[in-house]
Design a protein around this motif. Structure first.
Motif, PDB file in Angstrom:
ATOM      1  N   ASN A  82       0.565  -1.174  -0.087  1.00 43.97           N
ATOM      2  CA  ASN A  82       0.155  -0.210  -0.036  1.00 43.97           C
ATOM      3  C   ASN A  82       0.754   1.478   0.008  1.00 43.97           C
ATOM      4  O   ASN A  82       0.585   2.226  -0.641  1.00 43.97           O
ATOM      5  N   PHE A  83       1.924   1.167   0.924  1.00 49.46           N
ATOM      6  CA  PHE A  83       2.792   2.378   0.948  1.00 49.46           C
ATOM      7  C   PHE A  83       3.469   2.714  -0.669  1.00 49.46           C
ATOM      8  O   PHE A  83       3.612   3.897  -1.082  1.00 49.46           O
ATOM      9  N   PHE A  84       3.837   1.698  -1.090  1.00 56.17           N
ATOM     10  CA  PHE A  84       4.736   1.883  -2.375  1.00 56.17           C
ATOM     11  C   PHE A  84       3.715   2.219  -3.632  1.00 56.17           C
ATOM     12  O   PHE A  84       4.202   3.022  -4.565  1.00 56.17           O
ATOM     13  N   VAL A  85       2.466   1.809  -3.711  1.00 55.93           N
ATOM     14  CA  VAL A  85       1.438   2.026  -4.515  1.00 55.93           C
ATOM     15  C   VAL A  85       1.108   3.681  -4.152  1.00 55.93           C
ATOM     16  O   VAL A  85       0.873   4.401  -5.406  1.00 55.93           O
ATOM     17  N   ALA A  86       0.943   4.021  -2.876  1.00 60.56           N
ATOM     18  CA  ALA A  86       0.716   5.358  -2.686  1.00 60.56           C
ATOM     19  C   ALA A  86       1.899   6.257  -3.197  1.00 60.56           C
ATOM     20  O   ALA A  86       1.593   7.457  -3.586  1.00 60.56           O
TER      21      ALA A  86
END
Length: 141
Positions: A82-86
């Motif tokens: 989720n962090f890397f998509v964001a």
């Protein structure tokens, strides 16, 4: 304070392309960025697809921004997707945590930039980037 020179960036690209050709890899795109994430040099081999620039630059941009090879970013992304998509969305798509880019450091360990490649497997892309950095007399760690 050291800065990545145009001559160093061109040496990295030339050596990376030589390694790619010697290894029989598919046509490559190679992007070299400075420490601020700005494009210093780029080359696209004949026959490389139109996506090579964007992919190579995004791998290098992530590496220089986070200060580690994109292989490490790909590993971190598995544990925190989720962090890397964001982060990719926040960076307007300029961030790609996939194997194929390494940071460029001087002898003192100062971050000078990053080089990313696209055209082969992640391992192939990374290998030619490493060859380029070494040929320029710089470090990738």
């Amino acid at each position: 304070m050291s800065q990545l020179t145009l001559q160093q960036a061109q040496t990295i690209i030339e050596a990376a392309l030589a390694r790619s050709k010697a290894s029989g890899y598919q046509p490559m795109g190679i992007a070299v960025l400075d420490a601020a994430g700005h494009l210093k040099a780029f080359a696209s081999e004949d026959g490389a697809s139109m996506f090579r620039f964007d992919i190579a630059r995004a791998k290098a941009w992530g590496a220089v921004g986070m200060g580690v090879a994109s292989r490490k970013l790909a590993e971190r992304a598995k544990d925190n997707p989720n962090f890397f998509v964001a982060l990719a969305a926040t960076a307007d798509g300029k961030f790609l945590p996939q194997t194929g880019a390494v940071v460029i450091r001087d002898a003192a360990g100062q971050l000078l930039g990053a080089v990313g490649a696209s055209g082969g497997t992640g391992d192939e892309d990374e290998a030619i980037c490493l060859a380029g950095v070494q040929a320029a007399g710089l470090a990738s760690g």
